[in-house]
Design a protein around this motif. Structure first.
Motif, PDB file in Angstrom:
ATOM      1  N   GLY A 267       0.812  -1.212   0.000  1.00  0.00           N
ATOM      2  CA  GLY A 267       0.000   0.000   0.000  1.00  0.00           C
ATOM      3  C   GLY A 267       0.839   1.252   0.000  1.00  0.00           C
ATOM      4  N   GLY A 268       0.140   2.392   0.087  1.00  0.00           N
ATOM      5  CA  GLY A 268       0.791   3.685   0.030  1.00  0.00           C
ATOM      6  C   GLY A 268       1.575   3.996   1.290  1.00  0.00           C
ATOM      7  N   GLY A 269       2.723   4.592   1.095  1.00  0.00           N
ATOM      8  CA  GLY A 269       3.574   4.999   2.199  1.00  0.00           C
ATOM      9  C   GLY A 269       4.331   6.254   1.806  1.00  0.00           C
ATOM     10  N   PRO A 270       5.311   6.648   2.602  1.00  0.00           N
ATOM     11  CA  PRO A 270       6.025   7.890   2.329  1.00  0.00           C
ATOM     12  C   PRO A 270       6.833   7.868   1.035  1.00  0.00           C
ATOM     13  N   LYS A 271       7.172   6.687   0.528  1.00  0.00           N
ATOM     14  CA  LYS A 271       7.957   6.598  -0.704  1.00  0.00           C
ATOM     15  C   LYS A 271       7.114   6.213  -1.909  1.00  0.00           C
ATOM     16  N   GLY A 272       5.815   5.994  -1.712  1.00  0.00           N
ATOM     17  CA  GLY A 272       4.943   5.557  -2.794  1.00  0.00           C
ATOM     18  C   GLY A 272       4.262   4.262  -2.404  1.00  0.00           C
ATOM     19  N   THR A 273       3.662   3.609  -3.386  1.00  0.00           N
ATOM     20  CA  THR A 273       2.996   2.330  -3.147  1.00  0.00           C
ATOM     21  C   THR A 273       4.049   1.233  -3.120  1.00  0.00           C
ATOM     22  N   ARG A 274       4.146   0.557  -1.992  1.00  0.00           N
ATOM     23  CA  ARG A 274       5.143  -0.507  -1.815  1.00  0.00           C
ATOM     24  C   ARG A 274       4.564  -1.831  -2.280  1.00  0.00           C
ATOM     25  N   MET A 275       5.378  -2.540  -3.092  1.00  0.00           N
ATOM     26  CA  MET A 275       5.022  -3.886  -3.527  1.00  0.00           C
ATOM     27  C   MET A 275       6.208  -4.804  -3.245  1.00  0.00           C
ATOM     28  N   VAL A 276       5.919  -6.008  -2.796  1.00  0.00           N
ATOM     29  CA  VAL A 276       6.954  -7.020  -2.609  1.00  0.00           C
ATOM     30  C   VAL A 276       6.671  -8.124  -3.616  1.00  0.00           C
ATOM     31  N   ILE A 277       7.665  -8.393  -4.466  1.00  0.00           N
ATOM     32  CA  ILE A 277       7.494  -9.362  -5.543  1.00  0.00           C
ATOM     33  C   ILE A 277       8.537 -10.465  -5.367  1.00  0.00           C
ATOM     34  N   ASP A 278       8.070 -11.650  -4.997  1.00  0.00           N
ATOM     35  CA  ASP A 278       8.979 -12.783  -4.826  1.00  0.00           C
ATOM     36  C   ASP A 278       9.571 -13.208  -6.156  1.00  0.00           C
ATOM     37  N   VAL A 279      10.798 -13.749  -6.084  1.00  0.00           N
ATOM     38  CA  VAL A 279      11.499 -14.286  -7.244  1.00  0.00           C
ATOM     39  C   VAL A 279      11.678 -15.788  -7.011  1.00  0.00           C
ATOM     40  N   PRO A 280      10.805 -16.631  -7.588  1.00  0.00           N
ATOM     41  CA  PRO A 280      10.923 -18.071  -7.362  1.00  0.00           C
ATOM     42  C   PRO A 280      12.037 -18.742  -8.151  1.00  0.00           C
ATOM     43  N   SER A 281      12.483 -18.111  -9.259  1.00  0.00           N
ATOM     44  CA  SER A 281      13.592 -18.683 -10.020  1.00  0.00           C
ATOM     45  C   SER A 281      14.328 -17.579 -10.759  1.00  0.00           C
ATOM     46  N   ALA A 282      15.625 -17.825 -10.959  1.00  0.00           N
ATOM     47  CA  ALA A 282      16.465 -16.895 -11.707  1.00  0.00           C
ATOM     48  C   ALA A 282      17.660 -17.668 -12.239  1.00  0.00           C
ATOM     49  N   GLU A 283      18.154 -17.238 -13.388  1.00  0.00           N
ATOM     50  CA  GLU A 283      19.372 -17.822 -13.927  1.00  0.00           C
ATOM     51  C   GLU A 283      20.177 -16.747 -14.622  1.00  0.00           C
TER      52      GLU A 283
ATOM     53  N   ASP B 210      11.937  -8.494  -4.972  1.00  0.00           N
ATOM     54  CA  ASP B 210      12.035  -7.090  -5.362  1.00  0.00           C
ATOM     55  C   ASP B 210      11.114  -6.322  -4.430  1.00  0.00           C
ATOM     56  N   TRP B 211      11.687  -5.370  -3.703  1.00  0.00           N
ATOM     57  CA  TRP B 211      10.916  -4.499  -2.822  1.00  0.00           C
ATOM     58  C   TRP B 211      10.726  -3.188  -3.577  1.00  0.00           C
ATOM     59  N   ALA B 212       9.744  -3.142  -4.450  1.00  0.00           N
ATOM     60  CA  ALA B 212       9.546  -2.010  -5.357  1.00  0.00           C
ATOM     61  C   ALA B 212       8.612  -0.970  -4.756  1.00  0.00           C
ATOM     62  N   THR B 213       8.828   0.277  -5.165  1.00  0.00           N
ATOM     63  CA  THR B 213       7.875   1.337  -4.858  1.00  0.00           C
ATOM     64  C   THR B 213       7.434   1.950  -6.186  1.00  0.00           C
ATOM     65  N   VAL B 214       6.151   2.283  -6.257  1.00  0.00           N
ATOM     66  CA  VAL B 214       5.567   2.816  -7.484  1.00  0.00           C
ATOM     67  C   VAL B 214       5.016   4.201  -7.193  1.00  0.00           C
ATOM     68  N   ASN B 215       5.227   5.130  -8.150  1.00  0.00           N
ATOM     69  CA  ASN B 215       4.754   6.497  -7.928  1.00  0.00           C
ATOM     70  C   ASN B 215       3.237   6.577  -7.992  1.00  0.00           C
ATOM     71  N   GLU B 216       2.703   7.754  -7.647  1.00  0.00           N
ATOM     72  CA  GLU B 216       1.254   7.935  -7.531  1.00  0.00           C
ATOM     73  C   GLU B 216       0.511   7.647  -8.831  1.00  0.00           C
ATOM     74  N   GLU B 217       1.134   7.943  -9.961  1.00  0.00           N
ATOM     75  CA  GLU B 217       0.474   7.725 -11.250  1.00  0.00           C
ATOM     76  C   GLU B 217       0.581   6.266 -11.704  1.00  0.00           C
TER      77      GLU B 217
ATOM     78  N   LYS C  38       3.104   4.820 -12.947  1.00  0.00           N
ATOM     79  CA  LYS C  38       3.816   4.784 -14.219  1.00  0.00           C
ATOM     80  C   LYS C  38       5.297   4.477 -14.064  1.00  0.00           C
ATOM     81  N   LEU C  39       5.854   4.682 -12.865  1.00  0.00           N
ATOM     82  CA  LEU C  39       7.285   4.499 -12.651  1.00  0.00           C
ATOM     83  C   LEU C  39       7.522   3.739 -11.356  1.00  0.00           C
ATOM     84  N   ALA C  40       8.335   2.696 -11.436  1.00  0.00           N
ATOM     85  CA  ALA C  40       8.677   1.917 -10.250  1.00  0.00           C
ATOM     86  C   ALA C  40      10.160   2.058  -9.953  1.00  0.00           C
ATOM     87  N   ALA C  41      10.475   2.213  -8.674  1.00  0.00           N
ATOM     88  CA  ALA C  41      11.858   2.183  -8.200  1.00  0.00           C
ATOM     89  C   ALA C  41      12.100   0.779  -7.661  1.00  0.00           C
ATOM     90  N   LEU C  42      13.108   0.109  -8.185  1.00  0.00           N
ATOM     91  CA  LEU C  42      13.367  -1.290  -7.857  1.00  0.00           C
ATOM     92  C   LEU C  42      14.447  -1.421  -6.798  1.00  0.00           C
TER      93      LEU C  42
END
Length: 144
Positions: free
Chosen positions: A23-39, A56-63, A65-69
């Motif tokens: 949800g929304g916080g001081p840095k934007g909308t926080r999302m946690v996205i698990d990575v089950p596999s990578a190579e 990935d602990w991403a934050t997304v701006n109000e619009e 349109k832009l995520a900080a990873l």
């Protein structure tokens, strides 16, 4: 003056899970996205996800349109070495394109060269499959 030369390091494929929207916080909308596999595959390295705690602990701006990873994961190479990978960057949420700057940490002598690498990567996500594919380059500073 110094310049940067880009040298191919490899291609990293990352499978993403459905995001958990905190949800929304001081840095934007926080999302946690698990990575089950990578190579990561390249001329000097072949590795896969070593642990189940990559995300990935991403934050997304109000619009939306832009995520900080903010991504962290640990890889295990095909010869048994562990490599910690951490990167931040930006994702254009409308196009699915990303630019990130990975760094690496390892105690394995055969991969100690990675400890000196500042990488840059361009990526794209397939929204249908959740697969993210990066082309990673070693950014080497050189004298002009």
């Amino acid at each position: 003056m110094a310049k940067i030369e880009l040298h191919p390091l490899g291609v990293m494929k990352v499978q993403l899970s459905e995001p958990v929207v905190v949800g929304g916080g001081p840095k934007g909308t926080r999302m946690v996205i698990d990575v089950p596999s990578a190579e990561l595959r390249g001329e000097r390295i072949n590795a896969e996800l070593a642990t189940g705690d990559a995300a990935d602990w991403a934050t997304v701006n109000e619009e939306m349109k832009l995520a900080a990873l903010d991504v962290r994961l640990t890889l295990k190479t095909d010869d048994g070495a562990f490599i910690y990978v951490e990167y931040s960057g930006r994702m254009d949420m409308e196009t699915g394109l990303l630019a990130v700057a990975p760094t690496f940490e390892t105690g394995a002598p055969q991969y100690s060269w990675l400890n000196r690498v500042q990488a840059v990567a361009a990526g794209a996500i397939d929204p249908e499959s959740g697969m993210l594919i990066y082309t990673i380059y070693e950014a080497r500073p050189v004298h002009d």
